[in-house]
Design an enzyme around this catalytic site. Structure first.
Site, PDB file in Angstrom:
ATOM      1  N   HIS A  25       4.529   2.342  -7.975  1.00  0.00           N
ATOM      2  CA  HIS A  25       3.630   1.176  -8.001  1.00  0.00           C
ATOM      3  C   HIS A  25       2.761   1.211  -9.267  1.00  0.00           C
ATOM      4  O   HIS A  25       2.525   0.181  -9.900  1.00  0.00           O
ATOM      5  CB  HIS A  25       2.698   1.178  -6.788  1.00  0.00           C
ATOM      6  CG  HIS A  25       3.390   1.088  -5.472  1.00  0.00           C
ATOM      7  ND1 HIS A  25       3.503   2.142  -4.608  1.00  0.00           N
ATOM      8  CD2 HIS A  25       4.009   0.039  -4.864  1.00  0.00           C
ATOM      9  CE1 HIS A  25       4.157   1.764  -3.522  1.00  0.00           C
ATOM     10  NE2 HIS A  25       4.483   0.493  -3.646  1.00  0.00           N
ATOM     11  N   GLY A  51       0.823  -1.207   0.000  1.00  0.00           N
ATOM     12  CA  GLY A  51       0.000   0.000   0.000  1.00  0.00           C
ATOM     13  C   GLY A  51       0.855   1.254   0.000  1.00  0.00           C
ATOM     14  O   GLY A  51       2.023   1.215  -0.409  1.00  0.00           O
ATOM     15  N   ARG A  96       8.292   5.613   1.880  1.00  0.00           N
ATOM     16  CA  ARG A  96       8.921   6.209   3.074  1.00  0.00           C
ATOM     17  C   ARG A  96       9.304   7.680   2.867  1.00  0.00           C
ATOM     18  O   ARG A  96       9.643   8.349   3.840  1.00  0.00           O
ATOM     19  CB  ARG A  96      10.143   5.383   3.489  1.00  0.00           C
ATOM     20  CG  ARG A  96       9.727   4.025   4.054  1.00  0.00           C
ATOM     21  CD  ARG A  96      10.879   3.264   4.688  1.00  0.00           C
ATOM     22  NE  ARG A  96      10.411   2.134   5.437  1.00  0.00           N
ATOM     23  CZ  ARG A  96      10.380   0.862   5.000  1.00  0.00           C
ATOM     24  NH1 ARG A  96      10.784   0.575   3.785  1.00  0.00           N
ATOM     25  NH2 ARG A  96       9.929  -0.106   5.771  1.00  0.00           N
TER      26      ARG A  96
END
Ligand code: PAF
Length: 282
Positions: free
Chosen positions: A37, A31, A188
């Site tokens: 992604h 996620g 992150r």
């Protein structure tokens, strides 16, 4: 787009896709989705008939002092993004589906691949990754699975595991997506404030410095290492975990680069640990 949490519902959907001879593309994620992604999803959309994405924050790949508790949980935003990409199926298993009560089976790649680099700081990390990915491969049974090159060592370890366990799955590793200033996209990055984000550019600048030397003919691992370190010397607040010039398949350090190498970096900016890498080829 179907959002499936239950294992039996997933198996039914996979069986139906198989019966219809659909080529299944799979993008496993934790996620906190970003364009990196979505580039994997686009590749899967181009090459497959059915695209499945999993969202599961895998507890076993986080060390005791790592960021499992604060890892961004953004399921609503993630599913909206995936619906916008026309994904067919999103698998959001509960923790008990992946790790049932009493679960005591691990999948582990042994040897240098899981002892070096990331593993020096995160000794259990790859065992957690290979265990969850093996389980997801069992459940989703894809033809092709897509991973980002930013997690370079992870992609090498998963390729090894897939081959060793005889999974008939083609592993595709897609290029790292970067912001225009070079910062590699990562879930992150959300932890960084503006000042730290500027400091985080040290990683890509270090890699680009190594690339510039490589393009001028430098082939000594040490010299490439020095070029990267020289960039970090300008960033007193960034703490380097490692700079490594390695063989892209074995991860052995290279004294001299013959055809190609991977330059891998891990560094801490404040509390945030970032990784990045670049492949250099003749
Ligand atoms: O790269 C990730 O997001 C994770 O390591 C993965 C492959 C989804 C396994 O949890």
């Amino acid at each position: 787009m179907r959002i499936i949490e239950a294992e039996d519902e997933l198996r039914t959907a996979v069986s139906a896709a198989r019966a219809a001879e659909k080529r299944i593309g799979f993008v496993p994620t934790m996620g906190a989705l970003h364009q990196g992604h979505l580039s994997l999803v686009s590749a899967a959309k181009r090459e497959c008939d059915l695209v499945a994405v999993s969202i599961f924050i895998n507890p076993t790949q986080f060390g005791p002092n790592e960021d499992y508790d604060k890892y961004p949980r953004t399921l609503n935003e993630d599913t909206k993004l995936l619906a916008g990409e026309d994904v067919d199926l999103v698998f959001t298993p509960a923790r008990e589906t992946i790790y049932p009560e009493g679960c005591s089976t691990w999948v582990e790649v042994e040897g240098l691949l899981t002892r070096t680099l990331e593993a020096a700081q995160r000794p259990e990390h790859f065992r957690g990754v290979t265990t969850v990915v093996a389980k997801l491969f069992q459940l989703v049974a894809p033809d092709v699975a897509y991973f980002g090159r930013k997690d370079f060592q992870q992609s090498v370890v998963i390729r090894r595991m897939t081959h060793d366990l005889c999974y008939p799955i083609d592993i595709q590793v897609c290029e790292t997506i970067r912001d225009p200033d070079g910062l590699a996209l990562s879930s992150r990055n959300q932890y960084l404030n503006e000042k730290q984000r500027q400091q985080a550019l040290s990683l890509s600048k270090g890699l680009f410095a190594a690339r510039a030397m490589f393009e001028h003919g430098e082939r000594h691992g040490d010299a490439l290492h020095v070029a990267v370190q020289a960039v970090f010397d300008e960033y007193a607040d960034v703490s380097v975990d490692y700079i490594a010039i390695v063989d892209p398949e074995t991860l052995e350090p290279l004294e001299t680069v013959v055809d190609r190498c991977a330059v891998l970096i891990a560094a801490r900016v404040g509390q945030t640990r970032l990784i990045d890498n670049l492949m250099l080829e003749n």
